[in-house]
Scaffold this motif. Structure first.
Motif, mmCIF file in Angstrom:
data_model
loop_
_atom_site.group_PDB
_atom_site.id
_atom_site.type_symbol
_atom_site.label_atom_id
_atom_site.label_comp_id
_atom_site.label_asym_id
_atom_site.label_seq_id
_atom_site.Cartn_x
_atom_site.Cartn_y
_atom_site.Cartn_z
ATOM 1 N N ALA A 72 0.864 -1.236 0.112
ATOM 2 C CA ALA A 72 -0.120 -0.120 0.112
ATOM 3 C C ALA A 72 0.808 1.205 0.041
ATOM 4 O O ALA A 72 0.561 2.244 -0.664
ATOM 5 C CB ALA A 72 -1.008 -0.073 1.509
ATOM 6 N N LEU A 73 2.064 1.096 0.825
ATOM 7 C CA LEU A 73 2.938 2.546 0.658
ATOM 8 C C LEU A 73 3.461 2.649 -0.520
ATOM 9 O O LEU A 73 3.795 3.894 -1.052
ATOM 10 C CB LEU A 73 3.826 2.177 1.764
ATOM 11 N N SER A 74 3.762 1.607 -1.183
ATOM 12 C CA SER A 74 4.309 1.701 -2.780
ATOM 13 C C SER A 74 3.636 2.360 -3.447
ATOM 14 O O SER A 74 3.623 3.125 -4.579
ATOM 15 C CB SER A 74 4.978 0.339 -3.008
ATOM 16 N N LYS A 75 2.362 1.786 -3.510
ATOM 17 C CA LYS A 75 1.289 2.363 -4.634
ATOM 18 C C LYS A 75 0.978 4.148 -4.399
ATOM 19 O O LYS A 75 0.576 4.550 -5.293
ATOM 20 C CB LYS A 75 -0.040 1.930 -4.310
ATOM 21 N N THR A 76 1.582 4.558 -3.325
ATOM 22 C CA THR A 76 1.234 6.002 -3.048
ATOM 23 C C THR A 76 2.358 6.834 -3.959
ATOM 24 O O THR A 76 2.027 7.938 -4.088
ATOM 25 C CB THR A 76 1.355 6.507 -1.484
ATOM 26 N N LYS A 77 3.455 6.164 -4.299
ATOM 27 C CA LYS A 77 4.646 6.822 -4.953
ATOM 28 C C LYS A 77 5.122 7.819 -4.260
ATOM 29 O O LYS A 77 5.923 8.737 -4.799
ATOM 30 C CB LYS A 77 3.968 7.163 -6.250
ATOM 31 N N LYS A 78 4.861 8.147 -2.825
ATOM 32 C CA LYS A 78 5.473 9.268 -2.100
ATOM 33 C C LYS A 78 6.721 8.392 -1.477
ATOM 34 O O LYS A 78 6.548 7.715 -0.240
ATOM 35 C CB LYS A 78 4.337 9.730 -1.062
ATOM 36 N N LEU A 81 6.707 9.383 2.433
ATOM 37 C CA LEU A 81 5.713 8.442 3.156
ATOM 38 C C LEU A 81 6.292 6.954 3.576
ATOM 39 O O LEU A 81 6.206 6.495 4.499
ATOM 40 C CB LEU A 81 4.640 8.602 2.365
#
Length: 230
Positions: A72-78, A81
């Motif tokens: 889920a964190l990787s999908k934010t592309k931030k 974060l």
């Protein structure tokens, strides 16, 4: 049911050898008081049951959640974060690590309270958190693991020259306890989750090595703690 059976057998195979060895020594060499020996057997049984429940909890809850959080964190592309939550999760999961608390209690007893338990636990947890965040950056930017480990351990050996002698073994033991049954699976699952989503990353290649980096952080932090207290 298969998971329960497999976990139970793993724990039995792990605990049984030490039980057999202590039992043989009891009736041949050491001959502890029967009360003490019975306490050992009760302790073995309690450890066995506790490990079974603990490992079931890790397999059922922590591993899937760690991998899903990483994805889920990787999908934010931030990037900030991913690094921030890598640091935060690395810190809080180490605070819950049983091995770290056992080490802090032993150090507190040996040092006569000179090194507070809470301070040591916090130093170890922050060290893991910082280097888990660094491991997230390694996955994102594909830094060579050999370079990171070489620089990290080079820094450790330089800092060891300025650290009081009593803190050097404590610092290396602090790095070892972070590879315990709680921190290791969660951190590895987090790395695999991050690597599996990012384009061009291999979960088997980039998702591993986090534990090696995470164990460096506590060594450095406890050495710095030694310089301050020394």
């Amino acid at each position: 049911m298969d998971n329960i059976k497999q976990t139970t057998m793993e724990v039995v195979y792990s605990v049984l050898p030490i039980t057999i060895v202590i039992t043989i020594l009891q009736f041949t060499l050491i001959k502890l008081p029967l009360e003490t020996f019975f306490q050992f057997l009760i302790g073995v049984a309690m450890v066995g049951v506790g490990l079974i429940l603990f490992l079931l909890g890790v397999n059922v809850g922590l591993l899937p959640v760690g991998e899903m959080i990483g994805s889920a964190l990787s999908k934010t592309k931030k990037i900030w974060l991913i690094v921030f939550f890598g640091f935060l999760l690395g810190t809080v999961v180490t605070l819950a690590e049983p091995d770290v608390r056992v080490l802090s209690q032993q150090v507190d007893q040996v040092s006569g309270g000179a090194i507070p338990k809470s301070t040591l636990i916090l130093a170890v947890a922050l060290g893991v958190g910082v280097f888990v965040g660094l491991a997230m950056l390694r996955i994102i930017f594909n830094f060579p693991m050999a370079w990171l480990l070489g620089i990290s351990y080079g820094t450790i050996f330089i800092l060891a020259a300025f650290t009081p002698a009593t803190f050097v073994p404590i610092s290396f033991d602090s790095g070892g306890v972070t590879t315990g049954p709680l921190t290791t699976p969660f951190v590895m699952a987090l790395g695999v989750g991050v690597a599996s989503v990012l384009r061009g990353k291999s979960a088997s290649r980039d998702g591993f090595g986090l534990v090696a980096l995470a164990s460096v952080g506590p060594i450095l932090c406890v050495m710095i703690l030694g310089v301050i207290y020394g």
